[in-house]
Write a protein that holds these residues in place. Sequence first.
Motif, PDB file in Angstrom:
ATOM      1  N   ILE A  69       8.304   6.841   8.682  1.00 55.02           N
ATOM      2  CA  ILE A  69       6.864   7.036   8.858  1.00 55.02           C
ATOM      3  C   ILE A  69       6.263   5.641   8.998  1.00 55.02           C
ATOM      4  CG2 ILE A  69       6.440   7.132   6.338  1.00 55.02           C
ATOM      5  CD1 ILE A  69       4.128   9.122   7.010  1.00 55.02           C
ATOM      6  N   ARG A  82      -0.949  10.061   5.179  1.00 55.09           N
ATOM      7  CA  ARG A  82      -1.140  11.274   4.382  1.00 55.09           C
ATOM      8  C   ARG A  82      -1.307  12.501   5.309  1.00 55.09           C
ATOM      9  NH1 ARG A  82      -2.099  11.919  -0.629  1.00 55.09           N
ATOM     10  NH2 ARG A  82      -2.696   9.790  -1.128  1.00 55.09           N
ATOM     11  N   ASN A 106       9.003  -1.259  -1.467  1.00 55.55           N
ATOM     12  CA  ASN A 106       7.959  -0.727  -0.581  1.00 55.55           C
ATOM     13  C   ASN A 106       6.936   0.100  -1.383  1.00 55.55           C
ATOM     14  OD1 ASN A 106       6.401   0.253   1.486  1.00 55.55           O
ATOM     15  ND2 ASN A 106       8.140   0.757   2.824  1.00 55.55           N
TER      16      ASN A 106
HETATM   17  C1  LIG Z   1       3.402   3.267   4.161  1.00 59.07           C
HETATM   18  C2  LIG Z   1       2.415   3.506   5.321  1.00 59.07           C
HETATM   19  C3  LIG Z   1       3.061   4.469   6.327  1.00 59.07           C
HETATM   20  C4  LIG Z   1       1.114   4.121   4.757  1.00 59.07           C
HETATM   21  O1  LIG Z   1       0.273   4.427   5.848  1.00 59.07           O
HETATM   22  P1  LIG Z   1      -1.330   4.590   5.689  1.00 59.07           P
HETATM   23  O2  LIG Z   1      -1.822   5.394   6.844  1.00 59.07           O
HETATM   24  O3  LIG Z   1      -1.941   3.276   5.448  1.00 59.07           O
HETATM   25  O4  LIG Z   1      -1.411   5.449   4.343  1.00 59.07           O
HETATM   26  P2  LIG Z   1      -2.652   6.364   3.899  1.00 59.07           P
HETATM   27  O5  LIG Z   1      -3.934   5.672   4.218  1.00 59.07           O
HETATM   28  O6  LIG Z   1      -2.458   7.746   4.399  1.00 59.07           O
HETATM   29  O7  LIG Z   1      -2.465   6.340   2.318  1.00 59.07           O
HETATM   30  C5  LIG Z   1      -1.898   7.428   1.619  1.00 59.07           C
HETATM   31  C6  LIG Z   1      -1.446   6.951   0.254  1.00 59.07           C
HETATM   32  O8  LIG Z   1      -0.363   6.022   0.386  1.00 59.07           O
HETATM   33  C7  LIG Z   1      -0.455   5.032  -0.649  1.00 59.07           C
HETATM   34  N1  LIG Z   1      -0.697   3.727  -0.047  1.00 59.07           N
HETATM   35  C8  LIG Z   1      -0.851   3.460   1.266  1.00 59.07           C
HETATM   36  N2  LIG Z   1      -1.006   2.126   1.451  1.00 59.07           N
HETATM   37  C9  LIG Z   1      -0.948   1.558   0.223  1.00 59.07           C
HETATM   38  C10 LIG Z   1      -1.016   0.213  -0.241  1.00 59.07           C
HETATM   39  N3  LIG Z   1      -1.192  -0.817   0.616  1.00 59.07           N
HETATM   40  N4  LIG Z   1      -0.871  -0.010  -1.567  1.00 59.07           N
HETATM   41  C11 LIG Z   1      -0.694   1.013  -2.440  1.00 59.07           C
HETATM   42  N5  LIG Z   1      -0.622   2.314  -2.053  1.00 59.07           N
HETATM   43  C12 LIG Z   1      -0.737   2.575  -0.739  1.00 59.07           C
HETATM   44  C13 LIG Z   1      -1.615   5.460  -1.530  1.00 59.07           C
HETATM   45  O9  LIG Z   1      -1.110   6.348  -2.498  1.00 59.07           O
HETATM   46  C14 LIG Z   1      -2.483   6.198  -0.525  1.00 59.07           C
HETATM   47  O10 LIG Z   1      -3.363   7.107  -1.129  1.00 59.07           O
HETATM   48  P3  LIG Z   1      -4.857   6.606  -1.516  1.00 59.07           P
HETATM   49  O11 LIG Z   1      -5.439   6.005  -0.267  1.00 59.07           O
HETATM   50  O12 LIG Z   1      -5.514   7.874  -1.935  1.00 59.07           O
HETATM   51  O13 LIG Z   1      -4.690   5.582  -2.590  1.00 59.07           O
HETATM   52  C15 LIG Z   1       2.051   2.172   6.025  1.00 59.07           C
HETATM   53  O14 LIG Z   1       1.704   1.205   5.036  1.00 59.07           O
HETATM   54  C16 LIG Z   1       3.150   1.594   6.905  1.00 59.07           C
HETATM   55  O15 LIG Z   1       3.258   1.930   8.091  1.00 59.07           O
HETATM   56  N6  LIG Z   1       3.982   0.707   6.346  1.00 59.07           N
HETATM   57  C17 LIG Z   1       5.060   0.072   7.144  1.00 59.07           C
HETATM   58  C18 LIG Z   1       6.149   1.054   7.494  1.00 59.07           C
HETATM   59  C19 LIG Z   1       6.814   1.609   6.243  1.00 59.07           C
HETATM   60  O16 LIG Z   1       7.109   0.883   5.296  1.00 59.07           O
HETATM   61  N7  LIG Z   1       7.095   2.919   6.267  1.00 59.07           N
HETATM   62  C20 LIG Z   1       7.759   3.612   5.175  1.00 59.07           C
HETATM   63  C21 LIG Z   1       9.224   3.661   5.418  1.00 59.07           C
HETATM   64  S1  LIG Z   1      10.060   4.534   4.108  1.00 59.07           S
END
Ligand SMILES: CC(C)(COP(=O)(O)OP(=O)(O)OC[C@H]1O[C@@H](n2cnc3c(N)ncnc32)[C@H](O)[C@@H]1OP(=O)(O)O)[C@@H](O)C(=O)NCCC(=O)NCCS
Length: 146
Positions: A69, A82, A106
């Motif tokens: 993701i 989410r 992560n």
């Molecule tokens: C992980 C990732 C997919 C989250 O995407 P996103 O669209 O920013 O996430 P969302 O806005 O939907 O956040 C959902 C929840 O994720 C968690 N979250 C997302 N980013 C976060 C951060 N920087 N720090 C802490 N928690 C975080 C929180 O629980 C958040 O809920 P909240 O906003 O109610 O606190 C994104 O940071 C990403 O692409 N990272 C790089 C790729 C990666 O590591 N993928 C996972 C591989 S296993």
Amino acid sequence: MQIVQMNEQNYKQVAMIEAECFSQPWSEKTFYEELSNANAHTFVAVENGEAAGFLSVWEVCGEVNINNIAVRERFRRKGIARALLQHMLDELSSAYSAALEVRRSNASAIALYESFGFKCVGQRKNFYSLPTEDALLYTKILNGEN
Ligand SMILES: CC(C)(COP(=O)(O)OP(=O)(O)OC[C@H]1O[C@@H](n2cnc3c(N)ncnc32)[C@H](O)[C@@H]1OP(=O)(O)O)[C@@H](O)C(=O)NCCC(=O)NCCS
């Protein structure tokens, strides 16, 4: 924001997001091949016509494996990951369980998965390279707990 299936028009954008977000990305060719994989589901979040993020899973015999993701940096913290996870759970609602691996460091992804009720059930030492790191294994029983 809209969520659509990956297709011949958007798979290159998905590969670009993958390349931006991971040190050992799947290639554009791999995403193209996923289009004809009957077990694969790749959901793409689209903002104003642009792919902002994606979620790739395989479903085999009721077991969902979350491959990846990712959300482009400028679209993060807006609920896109989410929404992608929830959409997948709704679409594959007859599946029994979901599993994934995540780098131990992560924190954002771990917080995301734990907020959906995924539980850590094990680890794989030095599973990842570039940089070398352990994987944590997470699973969630879907039917009955959704
Ligand atoms: C992980 C990732 C997919 C989250 O995407 P996103 O669209 O920013 O996430 P969302 O806005 O939907 O956040 C959902 C929840 O994720 C968690 N979250 C997302 N980013 C976060 C951060 N920087 N720090 C802490 N928690 C975080 C929180 O629980 C958040 O809920 P909240 O906003 O109610 O606190 C994104 O940071 C990403 O692409 N990272 C790089 C790729 C990666 O590591 N993928 C996972 C591989 S296993």
